[in-house]
Design a protein around this motif. Sequence first.
Motif, short mmCIF file in Angstrom:
data_model
loop_
_atom_site.label_atom_id
_atom_site.label_comp_id
_atom_site.label_asym_id
_atom_site.label_seq_id
_atom_site.Cartn_x
_atom_site.Cartn_y
_atom_site.Cartn_z
N VAL A 288 -0.87 -1.85 -15.64
CA VAL A 288 -1.62 -0.63 -15.93
C VAL A 288 -3.03 -1.03 -16.35
CG1 VAL A 288 -1.80 1.39 -17.43
CG2 VAL A 288 0.44 0.60 -16.68
N VAL B 222 2.56 -0.72 -19.56
CA VAL B 222 3.62 -0.57 -18.56
C VAL B 222 4.90 -0.09 -19.22
CG1 VAL B 222 5.11 -1.80 -16.94
CG2 VAL B 222 2.66 -2.28 -16.97
N GLY C 254 2.32 4.41 -12.96
CA GLY C 254 1.38 4.20 -14.05
C GLY C 254 0.26 5.20 -14.09
N CYS C 255 0.51 6.39 -13.56
CA CYS C 255 -0.51 7.44 -13.49
C CYS C 255 -0.22 8.48 -14.57
CB CYS C 255 -0.46 8.07 -12.10
SG CYS C 255 -1.72 9.30 -11.76
N ARG D 129 -1.58 4.83 -7.62
CA ARG D 129 -2.02 3.62 -8.33
C ARG D 129 -3.53 3.53 -8.46
NH1 ARG D 129 2.13 -1.31 -6.63
NH2 ARG D 129 4.02 -0.28 -7.37
N ARG E 291 -6.42 5.77 -21.24
CA ARG E 291 -5.97 4.73 -20.32
C ARG E 291 -5.93 3.36 -20.97
NH1 ARG E 291 -2.99 6.04 -16.39
NH2 ARG E 291 -3.31 3.88 -15.73
N PHE F 231 5.27 3.68 -19.64
CA PHE F 231 5.66 4.39 -18.42
C PHE F 231 7.12 4.12 -18.07
CE2 PHE F 231 1.02 4.16 -17.96
CZ PHE F 231 0.73 5.48 -17.64
N ARG G 35 -8.01 2.11 -14.26
CA ARG G 35 -8.07 2.76 -12.96
C ARG G 35 -9.51 3.07 -12.52
NH1 ARG G 35 -2.66 4.34 -11.38
NH2 ARG G 35 -1.44 2.69 -12.31
#
Length: 359
Positions: A177, A332, A284-285, A259, A327, A335, A180
Motif C-alpha cells: 500500500v 496492508v 488496497g483502495c 491499484r 493514505r 485492508f 497512490r
Amino acid sequence: MIEGIHKINPSAVHYVFVPCRDKSLFGRNSISKDAIKIVYFYVPSWLKFFPIIKVFFAFLKVIVFFRKESLDVSKFKGVAYTFWSDGAITFLVRLFYKCPYIVCVRNTDIQVFFKYGYHLRPLMKLIFNFSIKVVCPSRVISESVLSRRWLCSSESKVCVIPNPLPLWWAENSVSSVNSRLDGGYIYGVFVGSFDKNKNLTGVVEAISHARERYPSLQLMCVGGEEEEMFSLLGEGDIPDYLKVMGRIDDKNHLLKIYRRSAFLIVPSYQETFGMVYIEAISQGCSVIYSEGQAVDGMLPKGKFSFAVLPGNTENMSMAICSAIEMRETVSVADFLDVIALFDMNQVCKAYLNIFEGLK
C-alpha cells in the motif's frame, strides 16, 4: 459460492437449479466437479407477468427432475438465492419433501416484490415462516426486512451473512500500500452505471471541489461511455480531469485501475450491498459510499472507509480529501483484516453452520 461449500463438505452432492428465459444460456456456467450438478431448465419469458404461475411452472420442472433421477429429496437441504423467485420454489419443495431451507433476500426482492407485490404477500409470509433462516447480505437489507411487520414474524430468524469476495480477487489481493501518486497525479475511481442512482453528477461536483485542495486530482469513470457522461453533465465539454474508461469486463484491467487509485467513490442513493467496494479494498483502495446504504455498518470507518451523504457535495468532497490524507496511515494488514470478513471459506461455513444447528 457452491464451490466453496463443496470444498468444506466434499462428500455431499450439490444440485444447482438455474431457470432461464433464453435457451442459449444453457451450459454457460459449468463446474468440472462430479459432486456439483448444474441443472438448467427453460421458463417462458411471458410468465414474468404471472409470478405465481411462473413459480408453479418452475416447481414442476424441479419435481420432474427429482423423479427422473430417483432422488431422495427428503434428505436435501436447500438454499434459495432470492426470496421470491427461488424462495417460493424452495418453499413448495419443503411442503412436499419436508427438507429445511435457508432463503436469501436480494435487491430485487426489496425494490420490486416487497414493495409492489401486495397479492404475493401471503405466500411470501409462508416462505419466511417455513424457512430456518432468512439471510441478508448487508445490514441495510436486514433493517428493511425487519421493518416489514407483515413479513417478519421472528426477528431472531433474520441474520446478516455478507456476499463473499470472489476467489479471484482474494487470490490477487494487494501486497503493498502506498500514497497512490502516479506521475504526479492522484487518481480516484468511480465504478458503476452512469445513472442518477449512482450519483455520478454529485461525484463530479465533489471532485471539482476537492481539486481546490488537490489540483492534480483525477477521476477515472468505469461503467459507461462518453455519450452517457455528456447526457449526465448537460451542456459543455467533459472536464479534462475526468477519464471515461467505458465498460471494463477484464478483471486484470480493473485490478490495475484499483491499484492505481487512492479511493473508490460510489455514493449511490440506493445500494443494498455493492461488491465493487470489497473488490476495491482487496486492492488496497480506500472506499467512499453512502451513509445508510451498501456496506455501511459492515466496515470500520475513518481510516480507509468513509460514509457520506450522497446529496451533500461538501460532505463528499471532505471525504475525498480525508481518503487522500489517510493514505499514509494505512497498511496492508488494515485492508486484509477487512477482506477476511468477506472470505469465501468463512461465508460458506456460516451457511453450513445454520444447517448444523438443526442436529
